[in-house]
Scaffold this motif. Sequence first.
Motif, PDB file in Angstrom:
ATOM      1  N   LEU A   7      46.904  18.074  12.854  1.00 28.16           N
ATOM      2  CA  LEU A   7      47.758  18.166  14.115  1.00 28.16           C
ATOM      3  C   LEU A   7      48.517  19.167  14.276  1.00 28.16           C
ATOM      4  CD1 LEU A   7      48.294  14.186  14.105  1.00 28.16           C
ATOM      5  CD2 LEU A   7      46.342  15.461  15.406  1.00 28.16           C
ATOM      6  N   PRO A   8      48.849  19.474  15.635  1.00 32.41           N
ATOM      7  CA  PRO A   8      49.901  20.570  15.878  1.00 32.41           C
ATOM      8  C   PRO A   8      51.145  20.154  15.279  1.00 32.41           C
ATOM      9  CG  PRO A   8      48.533  20.164  17.854  1.00 32.41           C
ATOM     10  CD  PRO A   8      48.027  19.049  16.842  1.00 32.41           C
ATOM     11  N   GLY A   9      51.830  21.187  14.896  1.00 25.97           N
ATOM     12  CA  GLY A   9      53.084  20.907  13.964  1.00 25.97           C
ATOM     13  C   GLY A   9      53.879  22.247  14.128  1.00 25.97           C
ATOM     14  N   PRO A  10      55.239  21.981  13.779  1.00 29.24           N
ATOM     15  CA  PRO A  10      56.070  23.140  13.994  1.00 29.24           C
ATOM     16  C   PRO A  10      55.830  24.493  13.347  1.00 29.24           C
ATOM     17  CG  PRO A  10      57.331  21.548  12.997  1.00 29.24           C
ATOM     18  CD  PRO A  10      55.928  21.004  13.335  1.00 29.24           C
ATOM     19  N   ARG A  38      68.714  24.483   7.491  1.00 28.86           N
ATOM     20  CA  ARG A  38      67.472  24.444   8.602  1.00 28.86           C
ATOM     21  C   ARG A  38      66.863  25.566   8.953  1.00 28.86           C
ATOM     22  NH1 ARG A  38      69.432  26.009  13.421  1.00 28.86           N
ATOM     23  NH2 ARG A  38      71.689  26.116  13.559  1.00 28.86           N
ATOM     24  N   VAL A  39      65.593  25.564   9.545  1.00 30.23           N
ATOM     25  CA  VAL A  39      64.826  26.663   9.901  1.00 30.23           C
ATOM     26  C   VAL A  39      65.448  27.037  11.203  1.00 30.23           C
ATOM     27  CG1 VAL A  39      62.517  27.587  10.561  1.00 30.23           C
ATOM     28  CG2 VAL A  39      62.706  25.930   8.771  1.00 30.23           C
ATOM     29  N   SER A  40      65.529  28.611  11.149  1.00 30.73           N
ATOM     30  CA  SER A  40      66.048  29.213  12.558  1.00 30.73           C
ATOM     31  C   SER A  40      65.315  28.914  13.685  1.00 30.73           C
ATOM     32  CB  SER A  40      65.998  30.814  12.252  1.00 30.73           C
ATOM     33  OG  SER A  40      66.406  31.287  13.300  1.00 30.73           O
ATOM     34  N   PRO A  41      65.663  28.712  14.783  1.00 32.73           N
ATOM     35  CA  PRO A  41      65.176  28.423  15.945  1.00 32.73           C
ATOM     36  C   PRO A  41      64.362  29.832  16.489  1.00 32.73           C
ATOM     37  CG  PRO A  41      67.466  28.764  16.319  1.00 32.73           C
ATOM     38  CD  PRO A  41      67.358  28.594  14.822  1.00 32.73           C
ATOM     39  N   LEU A  42      64.720  30.798  15.817  1.00 35.05           N
ATOM     40  CA  LEU A  42      63.833  31.930  16.186  1.00 35.05           C
ATOM     41  C   LEU A  42      62.486  32.258  15.359  1.00 35.05           C
ATOM     42  CD1 LEU A  42      66.882  34.770  15.719  1.00 35.05           C
ATOM     43  CD2 LEU A  42      66.189  33.534  17.943  1.00 35.05           C
ATOM     44  N   THR A  43      62.235  31.324  14.411  1.00 37.71           N
ATOM     45  CA  THR A  43      61.210  31.739  13.724  1.00 37.71           C
ATOM     46  C   THR A  43      59.918  31.469  14.102  1.00 37.71           C
ATOM     47  OG1 THR A  43      62.414  30.455  11.668  1.00 37.71           O
ATOM     48  CG2 THR A  43      60.295  30.568  11.587  1.00 37.71           C
ATOM     49  N   LEU A  94      61.973  39.554   9.821  1.00 39.45           N
ATOM     50  CA  LEU A  94      63.094  39.061   9.322  1.00 39.45           C
ATOM     51  C   LEU A  94      64.397  38.877   9.839  1.00 39.45           C
ATOM     52  CD1 LEU A  94      62.961  42.208   6.665  1.00 39.45           C
ATOM     53  CD2 LEU A  94      62.284  39.874   6.198  1.00 39.45           C
ATOM     54  N   ALA A  95      64.024  38.906  11.313  1.00 36.27           N
ATOM     55  CA  ALA A  95      65.159  38.396  12.268  1.00 36.27           C
ATOM     56  C   ALA A  95      65.735  37.031  11.909  1.00 36.27           C
ATOM     57  CB  ALA A  95      64.866  38.772  13.698  1.00 36.27           C
ATOM     58  N   PRO A  96      64.642  35.981  11.914  1.00 36.04           N
ATOM     59  CA  PRO A  96      65.150  34.538  11.550  1.00 36.04           C
ATOM     60  C   PRO A  96      65.921  34.483  10.105  1.00 36.04           C
ATOM     61  CG  PRO A  96      62.629  34.510  11.847  1.00 36.04           C
ATOM     62  CD  PRO A  96      63.456  36.263  12.199  1.00 36.04           C
ATOM     63  N   LEU A  97      65.294  35.249   9.269  1.00 33.13           N
ATOM     64  CA  LEU A  97      65.737  35.109   8.023  1.00 33.13           C
ATOM     65  C   LEU A  97      67.242  35.756   7.824  1.00 33.13           C
ATOM     66  CD1 LEU A  97      62.745  34.954   7.481  1.00 33.13           C
ATOM     67  CD2 LEU A  97      63.234  36.360   5.241  1.00 33.13           C
ATOM     68  N   VAL A  98      67.768  36.863   8.703  1.00 29.86           N
ATOM     69  CA  VAL A  98      69.079  37.249   8.964  1.00 29.86           C
ATOM     70  C   VAL A  98      69.919  36.060   9.340  1.00 29.86           C
ATOM     71  CG1 VAL A  98      70.436  38.930   9.859  1.00 29.86           C
ATOM     72  CG2 VAL A  98      68.036  39.677   8.748  1.00 29.86           C
ATOM     73  N   GLU A  99      69.377  35.455  10.515  1.00 25.89           N
ATOM     74  CA  GLU A  99      70.216  34.615  11.142  1.00 25.89           C
ATOM     75  C   GLU A  99      70.364  33.456  10.318  1.00 25.89           C
ATOM     76  OE1 GLU A  99      70.940  31.141  13.355  1.00 25.89           O
ATOM     77  OE2 GLU A  99      69.187  31.360  12.287  1.00 25.89           O
ATOM     78  N   THR A 100      69.434  33.141   9.407  1.00 26.61           N
ATOM     79  CA  THR A 100      69.683  32.010   8.407  1.00 26.61           C
ATOM     80  C   THR A 100      70.790  32.499   7.555  1.00 26.61           C
ATOM     81  OG1 THR A 100      67.447  31.402   8.654  1.00 26.61           O
ATOM     82  CG2 THR A 100      68.845  30.448   6.807  1.00 26.61           C
ATOM     83  N   LEU A 101      70.730  33.735   7.095  1.00 26.72           N
ATOM     84  CA  LEU A 101      71.854  34.359   6.137  1.00 26.72           C
ATOM     85  C   LEU A 101      72.993  34.409   6.703  1.00 26.72           C
ATOM     86  CD1 LEU A 101      71.928  35.463   3.309  1.00 26.72           C
ATOM     87  CD2 LEU A 101      71.558  37.732   4.487  1.00 26.72           C
ATOM     88  N   ARG A 102      73.199  34.573   7.762  1.00 22.03           N
ATOM     89  CA  ARG A 102      74.623  34.221   8.449  1.00 22.03           C
ATOM     90  C   ARG A 102      75.109  33.098   8.351  1.00 22.03           C
ATOM     91  NH1 ARG A 102      73.537  37.956  14.123  1.00 22.03           N
ATOM     92  NH2 ARG A 102      73.499  40.169  12.882  1.00 22.03           N
ATOM     93  N   ARG A 103      74.199  31.905   8.415  1.00 16.63           N
ATOM     94  CA  ARG A 103      74.807  30.540   8.557  1.00 16.63           C
ATOM     95  C   ARG A 103      75.144  30.169   6.981  1.00 16.63           C
ATOM     96  NH1 ARG A 103      71.239  27.460   9.514  1.00 16.63           N
ATOM     97  NH2 ARG A 103      69.465  28.850  10.348  1.00 16.63           N
ATOM     98  N   ARG A 104      74.258  30.636   6.144  1.00 14.34           N
ATOM     99  CA  ARG A 104      74.370  30.196   4.708  1.00 14.34           C
ATOM    100  C   ARG A 104      74.014  31.269   3.982  1.00 14.34           C
ATOM    101  NH1 ARG A 104      73.802  24.706   3.004  1.00 14.34           N
ATOM    102  NH2 ARG A 104      74.272  24.735   0.759  1.00 14.34           N
ATOM    103  N   ARG A 105      75.102  31.498   2.815  1.00 12.24           N
ATOM    104  CA  ARG A 105      74.963  32.676   1.976  1.00 12.24           C
ATOM    105  C   ARG A 105      74.115  32.205   0.569  1.00 12.24           C
ATOM    106  NH1 ARG A 105      78.105  36.891   3.365  1.00 12.24           N
ATOM    107  NH2 ARG A 105      78.157  36.873   5.714  1.00 12.24           N
ATOM    108  N   PRO A 106      73.340  33.070  -0.141  1.00 15.64           N
ATOM    109  CA  PRO A 106      72.854  32.469  -1.499  1.00 15.64           C
ATOM    110  C   PRO A 106      73.513  32.000  -2.422  1.00 15.64           C
ATOM    111  CG  PRO A 106      71.844  34.715  -0.793  1.00 15.64           C
ATOM    112  CD  PRO A 106      73.027  34.287   0.134  1.00 15.64           C
ATOM    113  N   THR A 107      73.188  30.823  -3.012  1.00  9.19           N
ATOM    114  CA  THR A 107      74.203  30.344  -4.039  1.00  9.19           C
ATOM    115  C   THR A 107      73.510  30.232  -5.311  1.00  9.19           C
ATOM    116  OG1 THR A 107      73.583  28.156  -3.354  1.00  9.19           O
ATOM    117  CG2 THR A 107      75.620  29.180  -2.242  1.00  9.19           C
TER     118      THR A 107
END
Length: 867
Positions: free
Chosen positions: A119-122, A192-197, A242-255
């Motif tokens: 089925l269609p999915g995100p 969460r996954v970036s809305p740009l993804t 990589l744009a959505p990955l960078v947006e995610t990185l701004r919200r949460r840094r690697p730990t």
Amino acid sequence: MLKANAVVVAWLGLTVLAALAGEALPAPRWLLVHLFLLGAVTSAILIWSEHFTVTLLHARPPDARWSAARLGTANAGTSVVLVGATLGPWWMAAAGAAVIVAVVIWHTAVLVRSRRRALPGPFAHVVPWYMAAGAALAAGGLMGGLLIAPATPGTAHERLHAAHAEVNVLGWIGLAVLGTLFTLWPTVLRTRVSPLTRRASRTALRLAVAGLAVSVPGHLLGARWVTVAGLALYAAAAAVALAPLVETLRRRRPTTPAGWTLAAGVAWFEVALVTDLVMVAVRPAAEAARALETLLPLVLAGFVAQTLLGSLGHLLPAIAGGGPARLKENAALLERGWRARFAAANLAVPLLVLPVPGPLRLLGWALLLGSVAAFVVLSLAVVLGPVLADRPAVPAVAGVLVGCVLTAAAVVVAVTGAPAAGPGEGPGTIGTGAAGVSGAARTVEVTLVGMRIRPSTIEAPPGTRLTLRVTNRDGQRHDLRLSTGQSTPMMDPGASADLTLQMPATPVDGWCTVVGHRAAGMTMRIVPQGTSSAAPPTTSADQGAGDQGTGGHDPSAHGRADGGSTTGGTGGNTGTGRLDLTAPRSDGWKPYDATLRPAAGGTEHRIEIHAREAELEVAPGVRQRMWTFNGTVPGPVLRGRVGDVFTVTFVNDAAMGHGLDFHAGALAPDRPMRTIQPGERLTYRFRAEFAGAWLYHCSTMPMSQHIANGMYGAVIVDPPDLGRVDREYVLVQGELYLGEPGGQAQVDKIDQGRPDGWMFNGTAAGYDHAPLEAKAGERVRIWAVAAGPGDGTSLHVVGVPYDTVYKEGAYMLRKGDPGGAQALDLAPAQGGFVELRFPEPGTYPIVDHDMRHAEAGAHGVFRVGAP
């Protein structure tokens, strides 16, 4: 999943072992790269692309048995590629590449079916990345098979190499990684996954596929700016992805270690893309492959390795199972010393890429291998923990581990060395000359050309200080490595280097380390004077039924001469198991005159044909006793017109019975085609009722042996409307079987259809050494007859289509027709002619386009001068 990932870890371990073995392995650099990329990375992509497709689409998982079968077959194919490419024969590696391509196509079809049924999915946008990656590997695998096959000359080989590397790294690996990161990156960062993804994914995939569709053909065609345009598109695709990955990185840094390692891999990927784009833009197209080679450490150690290790670091604890407590325990185990490993791996990259002193480069290797080896050990502890504790049944794992086991065996065989050929010495052996004194110094000129090393054998007394002055006179890069450890650098065409060794008391083998070249015959041997080991090492390819060479339309194509005996001659053929068709011809050798003269006047033609044995040069430096008509192969060419009568007096001057069979005549065979004994004669009279290019041959049984040993010729009967041309040539193609005529070894080869070579007019590659002549603008007619006894021909002139084709008594194409033709296909005993006009001065090869035949002697050259 855990058992499948054990295979990835095993390939990583083999990669570390190969790096430590270094120069002890054949083609060490190639083997290291392909153990990692084709073994570890390809297995990981097959496993995880299927897993993510099922998970993201909430689809029904494929049958686990079929998944294991695909992975096991891919690993077995990888093993075959590695063994065939390093130890030969080349066709073994090409077959392995075909298996891998087939598995990936099968795998991609499974992903397509899962997407259609879901089925269609995100997250459905991720799956097309895996599908595009599969298509890229199919193309890259095809190119890899062509690279292994000795069928591309120097510049074409370099362009193909560049395209192969680009489509595999940026296509198969790059697309799979970028697609996975859309969901893996936020998962690792626990956000969460970036809305740009979704939008970025679809846009980036279109740009990436378009970029590869432009850059790869650009490499193949040598069109630098086309390649640059394609790479720019791909770089733009990476930036969008990589744009959505960078947006995610701004919200949460690697730990976590996995987050930091993945981030480093992505950063090195961007650096590699920009560097690749710049290097391709500023260097000539012919040097693209060499430029890309300098990027290998950056791509492998920086991008691919860290992406793979980061992914495994995050996923292995989860798939190992055992509940929350076990998950934390395994995660803690993989995190041990991660900061030191992370720093070592990333410090190693610039040390391996930049032009630093040798000790620093060695430090880079130590840092990289140490970090990878530590991860492999920790991963094995995670993977083997439940296996050792529960001891489950292992049949499901057995298939996928076959590849690793076979590769380990290949490594052992490679280290211990291939078996040497039997004794023998030939005209390519360089003796000691004046330097035949132990302890003396001596210099020998060694040439690398036409997939051969000349001389193929050198003799020197033990203790001699031997200097090999090695020059690459081929159109592609080569090196020379000795079994004593010395090696030249990889040399560009025209480059030279010296090797020096103290001659030991045992033979020293030498070979080119470029993948596939050793298997194709680029070997030599240095032997102590007076020993019986003067034959260069035989590769496993020499025992195959196929024939090999540099291929393409390079006049230096080669065949093989397994088991054949040669006598006399001064060429470079020395019992290496193949014919060296680029070796010089013997003094006094003259080619068979292929010029076809007009039919003589009158309606009756009288000729006397004698059966006799003659020793002829059938390949450069190779003389063979042949059974002939009038002392030549082919016999004399007869020519007339429809209705003419041919009266042939046949005299047997040989030591055994022979006969004649003229296909151009129509009469009962009982008397004229009978076998006559030595000293006898008969008259064979026939009327040429039909036009065509006709075969004649010995009629004595077994005819296969008599034809194979040279007893054939051509009769040309002109069609009534035959037009005028400026030049006419006739080529009679036959097979070459070396050895004592009628001897058991030769007869076995004839019966099995295993020629040592193929010939135009009785000599393998004769018209490479004595080109056929023409002038630009002239109209040339080429008559052809396929004598066999077992093979036909597909006669092709490189660079000029035919405008007229006549075959078996009928025109297939006439001048003025809208179409053209590229080959004249003839089965054994068929004949015909083609006509063409050379457009400009130059060198135009003429070949049997069955490349096995062309590369083993059915090859010549038209030298076309100015009008």
